[in-house]
Scaffold this active site. Sequence first.
Site, PDB file in Angstrom:
ATOM      1  N   HIS A   1      23.280 -94.878  27.358  1.00 12.45           N
ATOM      2  CA  HIS A   1      23.589 -95.283  28.743  1.00 12.45           C
ATOM      3  C   HIS A   1      23.409 -94.076  29.658  1.00 12.45           C
ATOM      4  CE1 HIS A   1      25.919 -98.049  31.535  1.00 12.45           C
ATOM      5  NE2 HIS A   1      25.899 -96.908  32.214  1.00 12.45           N
TER       6      HIS A   1
ATOM      7  N   HIS B   1      21.430 -93.101  33.400  1.00 12.99           N
ATOM      8  CA  HIS B   1      20.632 -93.473  34.572  1.00 12.99           C
ATOM      9  C   HIS B   1      19.679 -92.334  34.910  1.00 12.99           C
ATOM     10  CE1 HIS B   1      22.933 -97.107  35.679  1.00 12.99           C
ATOM     11  NE2 HIS B   1      23.940 -96.464  35.105  1.00 12.99           N
TER      12      HIS B   1
ATOM     13  N   HIS C   1      25.632-103.929  33.135  1.00 11.83           N
ATOM     14  CA  HIS C   1      26.900-103.297  33.486  1.00 11.83           C
ATOM     15  C   HIS C   1      27.951-104.377  33.743  1.00 11.83           C
ATOM     16  CE1 HIS C   1      24.429 -99.791  33.959  1.00 11.83           C
ATOM     17  NE2 HIS C   1      25.369 -99.067  34.539  1.00 11.83           N
TER      18      HIS C   1
ATOM     19  N   GLU D   1      33.547-102.401  34.390  1.00 10.56           N
ATOM     20  CA  GLU D   1      33.839-101.068  34.915  1.00 10.56           C
ATOM     21  C   GLU D   1      34.774-101.289  36.100  1.00 10.56           C
ATOM     22  OE1 GLU D   1      31.486 -97.051  36.497  1.00 10.56           O
ATOM     23  OE2 GLU D   1      30.484 -98.991  36.552  1.00 10.56           O
TER      24      GLU D   1
ATOM     25  N   ASP E   1      26.383 -91.527  31.396  1.00 13.19           N
ATOM     26  CA  ASP E   1      26.194 -92.311  32.613  1.00 13.19           C
ATOM     27  C   ASP E   1      25.311 -91.577  33.628  1.00 13.19           C
ATOM     28  OD1 ASP E   1      26.474 -94.557  34.186  1.00 13.19           O
ATOM     29  OD2 ASP E   1      28.519 -94.148  34.822  1.00 13.19           O
ATOM     30  N   ASP E   2      25.926 -90.749  34.457  1.00 16.11           N
ATOM     31  CA  ASP E   2      25.232 -89.945  35.469  1.00 16.11           C
ATOM     32  C   ASP E   2      25.792 -88.523  35.375  1.00 16.11           C
ATOM     33  OD1 ASP E   2      23.922 -92.273  37.213  1.00 16.11           O
ATOM     34  OD2 ASP E   2      26.004 -92.829  36.826  1.00 16.11           O
TER      35      ASP E   2
END
Length: 328
Positions: free
Chosen positions: A12, A14, A192, A195, A273-274
């Site tokens: 996962h 981005h 997604h 969250e 994630d980021d």
Amino acid sequence: MTVADLPKIELHLHHEGAAPPAFIRQLAHEKKMDLSGIFKPDGSYDFRDFAHFLSVYEAASEVLTGPEEFRRLTLAILEESAANGVVYSETFLSPDFCGGGDVAAWRDYLAAIQDAANEAEAKLGITLRGVVTCVRHFGSEKAKASAICAAETAGDWIVGFGMGGNEGVGRQGDFAWSFDCAREAGLRLTTHAGEFGGPESVRDAVRDLQVERVGHGVRAIESADLVHELQDRGTVLEVCPGSNVVLGLYPNFAAHPIARLRDAGVKVTVSTDDPPFFHTTMRREYEMLAQAFDWSEQDFADLNATALEAAFCDEDTRARVKKRLEMT
């Protein structure tokens, strides 16, 4: 060897969200673009909450205006990932940021990204595969263009389709056409949910879109019935603990539900994630989880085995990555 030194699989990530802030600042300087408002004085990304994070993410992405920038970005991302022990990664790529949903333009961007991925694999021993994502808050019509781009380039390198963006916009079922299109092209599916959307968003994801993986999904812990359903379905959660903590879902790693979900028999994996936005790396995720839950090297080996099984790649790639995991 510490747990942080173990080889790792990340599912996962981005692509634009993994851009180092120094990389974005340099590109902005080269193009004489003023992006000073999205950075803190120390040079890191500056955002207040999830909605503002999405705005900063999209502002930073505006500097990425052609295939060459994405080639350079891909190399920067993979160098960072490899330095943190990642041997296999799946990255979320949005045609909205790579040609605006035009298939021909998307192919040009994709060729540049793949070229960089091949170079990094040869030099660094890290394998990258792409999961095309639509952006939820851009709407279901724009999602169809992303799904067509995904279907037209499905194969050994583009291996999946998913959806990111603001969970508060629309419902999972609104995007059924796009997910059906991707499924018919042979792509594996993730989205997604769970969250900022509650457990019902995870339930909608697995029932309405029939995904086999869910990005985040941690709010499922709030429903015992849903936890049992995820266990029964074998749904895999792409959990990003550091992201969840920074964005305020949980106050710290110890309060994060990843361990409770895992103990309940739900399949969980670990990702960043980021990462530059959330001041994390895969090494840090492992370190913080080991500290919070007293997880051992075997626990992380089990997490990686789950991730390897859940990866959307072909079997030859899976076998190659498995050998890398065993080289410890």
